[in-house]
Design a protein around this motif. Structure first.
Motif, PDB file in Angstrom:
ATOM      1  N   ASN A 319     -11.111  45.225  -0.630  1.00  0.00           N
ATOM      2  CA  ASN A 319     -11.261  44.460  -1.872  1.00  0.00           C
ATOM      3  C   ASN A 319     -12.664  44.700  -2.410  1.00  0.00           C
ATOM      4  OD1 ASN A 319      -8.710  42.805  -2.072  1.00  0.00           O
ATOM      5  ND2 ASN A 319      -9.403  42.163  -0.049  1.00  0.00           N
ATOM      6  N   TYR A 320     -12.726  45.153  -3.673  1.00  0.00           N
ATOM      7  CA  TYR A 320     -14.030  45.443  -4.259  1.00  0.00           C
ATOM      8  C   TYR A 320     -13.975  45.164  -5.760  1.00  0.00           C
ATOM      9  CZ  TYR A 320     -18.545  47.840  -4.695  1.00  0.00           C
ATOM     10  OH  TYR A 320     -19.863  48.137  -4.917  1.00  0.00           O
ATOM     11  N   ALA A 321     -13.635  43.908  -6.101  1.00  0.00           N
ATOM     12  CA  ALA A 321     -13.620  43.465  -7.502  1.00  0.00           C
ATOM     13  C   ALA A 321     -12.541  44.137  -8.330  1.00  0.00           C
ATOM     14  CB  ALA A 321     -14.988  43.686  -8.156  1.00  0.00           C
ATOM     15  N   GLY A 322     -11.476  44.606  -7.698  1.00  0.00           N
ATOM     16  CA  GLY A 322     -10.417  45.280  -8.425  1.00  0.00           C
ATOM     17  C   GLY A 322      -9.378  44.328  -8.995  1.00  0.00           C
ATOM     18  N   THR A 323      -8.354  44.907  -9.600  1.00  0.00           N
ATOM     19  CA  THR A 323      -7.298  44.144 -10.266  1.00  0.00           C
ATOM     20  C   THR A 323      -6.446  43.364  -9.275  1.00  0.00           C
ATOM     21  OG1 THR A 323      -7.182  45.747 -12.061  1.00  0.00           O
ATOM     22  CG2 THR A 323      -5.249  44.357 -11.730  1.00  0.00           C
ATOM     23  N   TYR A 324      -6.084  44.017  -8.179  1.00  0.00           N
ATOM     24  CA  TYR A 324      -5.180  43.407  -7.215  1.00  0.00           C
ATOM     25  C   TYR A 324      -5.977  42.712  -6.112  1.00  0.00           C
ATOM     26  CZ  TYR A 324      -2.228  46.893  -9.531  1.00  0.00           C
ATOM     27  OH  TYR A 324      -1.580  47.657 -10.461  1.00  0.00           O
ATOM     28  N   ARG A 325      -5.256  42.025  -5.220  1.00  0.00           N
ATOM     29  CA  ARG A 325      -5.882  41.434  -4.044  1.00  0.00           C
ATOM     30  C   ARG A 325      -5.191  42.000  -2.819  1.00  0.00           C
ATOM     31  NH1 ARG A 325      -5.619  36.119  -1.024  1.00  0.00           N
ATOM     32  NH2 ARG A 325      -3.755  35.627  -2.227  1.00  0.00           N
ATOM     33  N   ASN A 326      -5.958  42.593  -1.946  1.00  0.00           N
ATOM     34  CA  ASN A 326      -5.413  43.173  -0.717  1.00  0.00           C
ATOM     35  C   ASN A 326      -5.655  42.238   0.458  1.00  0.00           C
ATOM     36  OD1 ASN A 326      -4.228  45.651  -1.333  1.00  0.00           O
ATOM     37  ND2 ASN A 326      -6.185  46.714  -1.369  1.00  0.00           N
ATOM     38  N   HIS A 327      -4.751  42.254   1.393  1.00  0.00           N
ATOM     39  CA  HIS A 327      -5.022  41.701   2.712  1.00  0.00           C
ATOM     40  C   HIS A 327      -4.776  42.838   3.705  1.00  0.00           C
ATOM     41  CE1 HIS A 327      -0.675  41.103   3.670  1.00  0.00           C
ATOM     42  NE2 HIS A 327      -0.593  40.891   2.382  1.00  0.00           N
ATOM     43  N   PRO A 328      -5.149  42.684   4.968  1.00  0.00           N
ATOM     44  CA  PRO A 328      -5.089  43.817   5.896  1.00  0.00           C
ATOM     45  C   PRO A 328      -3.742  44.509   5.967  1.00  0.00           C
ATOM     46  CG  PRO A 328      -6.441  42.094   6.840  1.00  0.00           C
ATOM     47  CD  PRO A 328      -5.869  41.531   5.574  1.00  0.00           C
ATOM     48  N   ALA A 329      -2.653  43.755   5.920  1.00  0.00           N
ATOM     49  CA  ALA A 329      -1.337  44.395   5.988  1.00  0.00           C
ATOM     50  C   ALA A 329      -1.104  45.337   4.810  1.00  0.00           C
ATOM     51  CB  ALA A 329      -0.239  43.334   6.051  1.00  0.00           C
ATOM     52  N   ASP A 330      -1.653  44.983   3.626  1.00  0.00           N
ATOM     53  CA  ASP A 330      -1.539  45.879   2.468  1.00  0.00           C
ATOM     54  C   ASP A 330      -2.248  47.200   2.736  1.00  0.00           C
ATOM     55  OD1 ASP A 330      -0.170  44.049   0.755  1.00  0.00           O
ATOM     56  OD2 ASP A 330      -2.058  43.026   0.388  1.00  0.00           O
ATOM     57  N   LEU A 331      -3.457  47.109   3.276  1.00  0.00           N
ATOM     58  CA  LEU A 331      -4.244  48.313   3.519  1.00  0.00           C
ATOM     59  C   LEU A 331      -3.586  49.174   4.588  1.00  0.00           C
ATOM     60  CD1 LEU A 331      -6.782  49.416   2.225  1.00  0.00           C
ATOM     61  CD2 LEU A 331      -8.099  48.501   4.129  1.00  0.00           C
ATOM     62  N   VAL A 332      -3.059  48.539   5.614  1.00  0.00           N
ATOM     63  CA  VAL A 332      -2.330  49.289   6.646  1.00  0.00           C
ATOM     64  C   VAL A 332      -1.115  49.975   6.030  1.00  0.00           C
ATOM     65  CG1 VAL A 332      -0.947  49.068   8.745  1.00  0.00           C
ATOM     66  CG2 VAL A 332      -3.151  47.885   8.574  1.00  0.00           C
ATOM     67  N   GLY A 333      -0.415  49.268   5.151  1.00  0.00           N
ATOM     68  CA  GLY A 333       0.738  49.874   4.483  1.00  0.00           C
ATOM     69  C   GLY A 333       0.355  51.083   3.657  1.00  0.00           C
TER      70      GLY A 333
END
Length: 708
Positions: A319-333
């Protein structure tokens, strides 16, 4: 109408104008709201000239509130108020560090101003202040997510906004008095024309579903995606090759439905660098439902290579001020879809916040799977000395996450990157320099040369270098080769600097990656996440690497691979062999010795695969590597051009160290320029800080003197 435009001078300026003429035949003549103004302060990231953004009308149409940055060093500036008749000076409504998302909105009662702020938080929330300049603001939402694009209802009883509370973007409506909120649900979609329904599934040769990255382009030339997808785009596309950026989305190992217009639909599928990029198409009739499987085709890699060499991205921002919100499972996906074995989420500040700070742990993230491991590290963020990656910190993040930030209590250039590297290594971290150079520094002409990469390298405080990353790979490699010529051995690595929650900014994860040889005896697939991390980092430290954004390379010299050292009592001829396999065609495949190309390998007509062997006459201590690159960018590699390099095989002849007077003089001149800046820096907190900084520079210069 009030709007922001770069048309007049290439900078963001506010214009106002009146629509004239009949509907459908209207014209618009605009004039700038304010004159150009050059700021007397040096800015971080932004232009010397003030910008104006996000205008909102007063209800009576006589004034505008907007975002601007006069005399602001960081962020997009504060909230300002100006009359349209030019009477009086612009008035500061709210002095606060904002981002592009502040987007104020003036209520119809003329008393209140709603806007987005991350004051004291990691995420943007809904704040309200008075439209006059004397008011104090307060928040109306409290959450670990973004609230942006805020607008009052005409009667001021409600506020609508865009939120990523549910990770993707969605419109919400909140009562201005009670705080009750609800999402604006999409219950149906009405199309201008009847659509076709395309059901896509990515599978392997046995028909087993696989996660992947897809791009779907309809017959109208527009990009399409499933309704629930997070769509990303390549912001760095080459306009000479295509009219608009590539849009893409990630899919898990399941079928997805995409609504597209009738006609020919183009589909592109990526899954890492070990499978061919698939370009497919299907023709659909209006109202048709079509089921379409896309079969991935693995590259023909040397036997056992894929099980022994594992890929990692050393530089990802969840997460770096972008449009979406990631959590760890998103990044792993995302990592699974990119066939990425490991990735390091480098926790870092974005202005005053550190969005992912709560996720830090020395252990692999619990969201890790058998396909992809997520690890949390840190990016030490000082643009004076250059940014550093810190992998596998065992106890805590370094706070503050930066130094040399002007106009703050962290304005001192201490801790320098030597001190910061030492602090990280006290926690057993692996330390490297990230996204180094768009152009190799020239100590004779560069006006402000303070990047301390050669200082860290000379003092043994740099384990790896992102030779392939968010920079110019050939330019960065030219500096790396000079370091190697001086007997220094930072390992060739790669990191995308992926902004994984942006809709359109550097990515996807794994765009640039480093492959590490974890050994033929280690079963990477069946190991635990902690075991995989340990084996992979051990291989990285040992230099058993190949960095790439497209081609896969391998080389052995006298039977030894990258990172190995061969010791000879006398010069002799050494046999070499190697291979290249690539998802895109390449223009060059070269054997490089001590920075010079000694063999150009014939790529044949196909230009995407080669196997070769030969011999080298080695008479002095040397390093030998294999690299491949293309002259032009490729739409299938979302980077400036395809490039790959192995780490070297090192050869020591008669016990002599590597020496290069020319390269040593280059780095000594570089350090001399840093010393000029460091000696005159005005913001040290103590004389001891200055002494430590200058001593480190002196010790590094002495190391290069020994290489002459």
């Amino acid at each position: 109408i009030a709007w922001t435009s770069t048309a007049s001078n290439g900078r963001f300026k506010l214009f106002t104008g009146t629509l004239e003429g009949e509907p459908g035949k209207q014209s618009l003549q605009g004039k700038p709201l304010l004159p150009d103004r050059r700021s007397p302060v040096d800015r971080y990231y932004y232009s010397d000239f003030d910008h104006e953004l996000s205008p909102t009308w007063s209800p009576n149409g006589e004034e505008i509130i907007y975002v601007s940055n006069p005399n602001v060093i960081y962020g997009t500036g504060g909230l300002w108020r100006a009359r349209l008749d030019g009477q009086g000076e612009a008035v500061l409504v709210r002095d606060e560090e904002t981002s592009w998302r502040a987007r104020p909105d003036w209520s119809s009662d003329r008393k209140r101003l709603a806007y987005s702020s991350y004051l004291g938080r990691q995420w943007h929330q809904l704040w309200v202040t008075t439209a006059a300049f004397e008011g104090d603001p307060f928040p109306l939402t409290y959450g670990e997510f973004d609230v942006t694009g805020i607008r009052w209802s005409p009667d001021t009883t409600r506020l609508a906004y865009v939120s990523n509370e549910n990770y993707n973007t969605q419109i919400w409506i909140q009562d201005a008095v009670s705080g009750k909120k609800q999402p604006l649900e999409i219950t149906s979609r009405i199309y201008r024309e009847q659509q076709a329904q395309l059901v896509l599934q990515v599978v392997d040769s046995n028909g087993e579903p696989l996660p992947a990255r897809l791009s779907v382009t309809g017959s109208d030339g527009r990009s399409y995606a499933p309704d629930s997808a997070r769509i990303h785009a390549d912001d760095g596309f080459d306009r000479s090759q295509m009219s608009e950026e590539v849009h893409y989305f990630h899919v898990a190992n399941q079928a997805v439905q995409v609504m597209v217009p009738a006609g020919k639909t183009e589909i592109t599928v990526w899954r890492g660098l070990e499978n061919r990029v698939i370009h497919d198409s299907i023709k659909l009739e209006m109202g048709e439902t079509a089921y379409h499987n896309i079969i991935l085709q693995p590259l023909d890699l040397p036997e056992g290579w894929s099980s022994q060499w594992q890929s990692g991205d050393l530089h990802v921002h969840m997460n770096y001020a972008g449009t979406y919100r990631n959590h760890p499972a998103d990044l792993v996906g995302q990592g699974e879809a990119e066939d990425l074995d490991l990735q390091f989420n480098l926790i870092v500040n974005k202005e005053q916040r550190i969005p992912d700070i709560g996720y830090f742990s020395p252990e692999p993230d619990a969201a890790s799977t058998a396909r992809s491991v997520l690890l949390h590290g840190q990016e030490f963020h000082t643009s004076y000395w250059g940014h550093m990656g810190m992998l596998d910190l065992q106890d805590h993040l370094l706070i503050p996450d930066y130094s040399a930030y002007p106009n703050t209590a962290a304005a001192s250039i201490h801790p320098d990157n030597i001190t910061a590297a030492d602090l990280a290594r006290q926690q057993s971290a692996v330390v490297g320099y990230v996204h180094p150079f768009d152009k190799a520094p020239d100590p004779e002409t560069d006006g402000n040369l303070t990047n301390a990469l050669p200082v860290n390298a000379a003092l043994g405080k740099m384990d790896y270098l992102e030779v392939v990353g968010f920079s110019n790979h050939i330019e960065t490699a030219s500096v790396w080769h000079r370091l190697l010529n001086c007997g220094l051995r930072p390992v060739a690595a790669a990191g995308t600097d992926a902004m994984a929650n942006y809709a359109s900014l550097r990515g996807p994860v794994g765009l640039t990656r480093v492959y590490v040889d974890t050994g033929s005896d280690f079963n990477f697939a069946s190991a635990t996440a902690a075991e995989r991390k340990a084996a992979w980092l051990e291989g990285l430290r040992a230099g058993k690497t190949m960095a790439t954004n497209g081609p896969l390379l391998g080389i052995e010299l006298a039977g030894q691979g990258p990172g190995s050292e061969i010791k000879l009592q006398a010069g002799q001829s050494l046999d070499y062999s190697g291979f290249m396999r690539s998802v895109v065609t390449m223009d060059h495949l070269e054997v490089v010795v001590n920075g010079k190309v000694v063999r150009n390998i014939d790529l044949g007509k196909d230009r995407s695969a080669a196997d070769f062997k030969g011999s080298l006459d080695v008479q002095e201590s040397s390093w030998v590597l294999l690299r491949s690159w293309s002259d032009q960018p490729s739409p299938d590699v979302l980077d400036i051009y395809p490039y790959a390099t192995t780490n070297p095989v090192f050869v020591e002849v008669k016990g002599e160290p590597m020496r290069s007077p020319e390269d040593a003089e280059y780095f000594m001149a570089w350090i001399d320029r840093i010393v000029e800046s460091a000696e005159s820096h005005p913001d040290y907190n103590t004389e001891e800080e200055k002494r430590v900084v200058l001593q480190n520079l002196s010790l590094a210069r002495q190391r290069f003197e020994q290489c002459r």
